[in-house]
Structure formats: structure tokens, C-alpha cells
Design a protein around this motif. Structure first.
Motif, short mmCIF file in Angstrom:
data_model
loop_
_atom_site.label_atom_id
_atom_site.label_comp_id
_atom_site.label_asym_id
_atom_site.label_seq_id
_atom_site.Cartn_x
_atom_site.Cartn_y
_atom_site.Cartn_z
N MET A 1 -2.59 29.42 -17.61
CA MET A 1 -3.99 29.80 -17.70
C MET A 1 -4.18 31.13 -18.44
SD MET A 1 -6.70 30.38 -14.57
CE MET A 1 -6.39 28.73 -13.94
N PHE A 2 -3.25 32.06 -18.21
CA PHE A 2 -3.40 33.39 -18.80
C PHE A 2 -2.37 33.66 -19.89
CE2 PHE A 2 -4.74 33.66 -14.32
CZ PHE A 2 -6.07 34.01 -14.51
N ALA A 3 -1.68 32.63 -20.35
CA ALA A 3 -0.63 32.82 -21.34
C ALA A 3 -1.22 33.13 -22.72
CB ALA A 3 0.24 31.57 -21.43
N THR A 4 -0.40 33.74 -23.57
CA THR A 4 -0.76 33.96 -24.96
C THR A 4 -0.29 32.76 -25.77
OG1 THR A 4 -0.49 36.36 -24.68
CG2 THR A 4 -0.50 35.50 -26.94
N TYR A 5 -1.21 31.94 -26.20
CA TYR A 5 -0.85 30.69 -26.87
C TYR A 5 -0.56 30.94 -28.34
CZ TYR A 5 -2.51 28.53 -22.61
OH TYR A 5 -2.67 28.17 -21.29
N ASN A 6 0.72 30.83 -28.69
CA ASN A 6 1.15 31.01 -30.07
C ASN A 6 2.43 30.21 -30.30
OD1 ASN A 6 3.12 32.50 -28.73
ND2 ASN A 6 2.17 34.48 -29.19
N LEU A 7 3.03 30.36 -31.47
CA LEU A 7 4.22 29.61 -31.82
C LEU A 7 5.39 29.98 -30.91
CD1 LEU A 7 5.62 27.59 -33.69
CD2 LEU A 7 6.12 29.50 -35.25
N ALA A 8 5.49 31.25 -30.55
CA ALA A 8 6.59 31.69 -29.69
C ALA A 8 6.53 31.01 -28.33
CB ALA A 8 6.54 33.21 -29.52
N LEU A 9 5.33 30.84 -27.80
CA LEU A 9 5.19 30.17 -26.51
C LEU A 9 5.58 28.69 -26.63
CD1 LEU A 9 4.28 30.26 -23.55
CD2 LEU A 9 1.98 29.66 -24.33
#
Length: 237
Positions: A1-9
Motif C-alpha cells: 500500500m505504501f511502497a514506492t512503485y518503480n522498476l526496482a520494486l
């Protein structure tokens, strides 16, 4: 819910899922092939390599490096059940070297003045936390052929959420989702949930060693899991 959504994730999630799926097989294969013939402990090195690798990916994805270690521990639990020596080695290294540094870091953020003003919240959260763990664990313990005393003891010991609770609180504080007062209250509840139920369990519900060994043999028999202890016992008979 609070994650940083990017390629690394995305990379972290994919690699972690692959590791979780294959980790039991890989670990057991290394133990079988090299564990008995190598004094360099290749199985221990392999597990720590995976933990540090996934921890690095988690940090790059702005998640918690402890999270993949928590998940890896869950999936290799079956392998550890059959190899008690590996359990003791990993436990000794983790508790002596890694665990203290993590919890010291988490404890440094606790505000003592915030605790004195939040005693009612701490008590309410502690009761709620213990109640939910009892509802979730006690029926499962009974389903796995434990007597009421052993089931109560296991439930109280499982009432703690020290690792994942601290991970969640520290993640929230570092990402500015909660303030220091909220963090202090949550971490105090987590710590008390590890201390209070354990004290009650040891005082009123502690089973004998023979009773727990008897349950262990019954569990392995019902689940058709053969351990080194069972093999040695059969050889002696």
C-alpha cells in the motif's frame, strides 16, 4: 500500500518470488550434496548469500531488508525441521551478530516521554494483539494434535510479532507515514507482546520436555516427516 512503485520494486518482487519458490529445493540439495562432506558449511554460506542479495534488492526498492529474510525463513522451515544442526548454526550466527544491531537501531527511535502519555493505548493494543493471536493460533495448535496445555503454551509463545511488527513500524517511521510518538507506542506494544505472553506461558502452561518430544514424534508421524532424531531412535530400537 505504501511502497514506492518503480522498476526496482518490480525486480525485487520477481526475484524474491523465484527465490521463495526454489529455496527449499536448493537448500536441501546443497545439504545433501555438500553438507556432510564440507567443513566450510556451504549451506550456511548459501543461505546468507541469498539473504544479503535479497536484502540489497529490498533496500534498492526502498523496502525493508529484513523482510526477505522473514519470508525465506518461512519457506525453508521444513528443511530446518529435518536438519536440527543447521537450525542451531543459523540461530547462533543470527542472534549473536545480526539481530542485536537491527533491534538496537529500532530502539533508538523510541521516545520515552511519548510512552508515559500513551499507556492506555499501549494496554488496549496489547490486549487486542494477544486476542487476535489466540484466535488465530490456538485452534490450529489443537488441529495439529496438541493437548490443551501444549496448545496454550504454543499460542502464548506465538503471540509475539516482534520481527514483522518492528519491520512495519520502522518502515512507517522512516517513510514519514507515522510520527515518533506513534512509532514509540507501536514498538512498545510489539515488545510487550513478546514479553508478557512468554512470562504467562512459562509460569502457568510450560509443558514437560518429554511431552513436547512426544508431540513432535506424533506430528512427524501424522505428517509423514522423517527427521534425523527419528532415524536414530529407530536404529537404537
Amino acid at each position: 500500500m505504501f511502497a514506492t512503485y518503480n522498476l526496482a520494486l518490480l525486480v525485487f518482487v520477481i526475484v524474491t518470488l523465484i527465490a521463495l519458490w526454489f529455496m527449499p529445493k536448493w537448500t536441501q540439495s546443497i545439504i545433501t550434496r555438500f553438507g556432510a562432506t564440507r567443513v566450510s558449511e556451504p549451506e550456511v554460506k548459501f543461505i546468507f548469500f541469498v539473504l544479503f542479495f535479497l536484502g540489497g534488492l529490498a533496500t534498492a526498492a526502498k523496502s525493508e531488508a529484513v523482510l526477505p529474510a522473514y519470508l525465506i525463513g518461512l519457506v525453508v522451515a521444513g528443511v530446518f525441521l529435518r536438519d536440527k544442526t543447521l537450525v542451531h548454526r543459523m540461530r547462533s550466527i543470527a542472534f549473536a551478530v545480526f539481530t542485536p544491531f537491527y533491534f538496537i537501531k529500532a530502539g533508538l527511535y523510541v521516545s520515552l516521554p511519548a510512552l508515559s502519555t500513551g499507556l492506555l493505548l499501549i494496554g488496549a493494543f496489547l490486549i487486542l494483539k494477544m486476542a487476535t493471536k489466540i484466535v488465530g493460533v490456538f485452534p490450529l495448535a489443537r488441529m495439529h494434535w496438541m493437548n490443551k496445555r501444549e496448545a496454550s503454551y504454543t499460542t502464548l509463545l506465538m503471540a509475539t510479532g516482534l520481527t514483522f511488527g518492528t519491520i512495519s513500524a520502522l518502515f512507517g517511521l522512516q517513510n514519514h507515514l507515522i510520527d515518533q510518538r506513534q512509532y514509540s507506542i507501536l514498538v512498545t506494544v510489539v515488545i510487550l507482546s513478546a514479553f508478557v505472553p512468554t512470562l504467562i506461558a512459562q509460569k502457568f502452561f510450560q509443558p514437560s520436555v518429554d511431552a513436547m518430544h512426544a508431540w513432535g514424534r506424533l506430528y512427524r508421524k501424522r505428517m509423514r516427516i522423517l527427521s534425523v532424531e527419528d532415524v536414530n531412535s529407530e536404529d537404537q530400537e
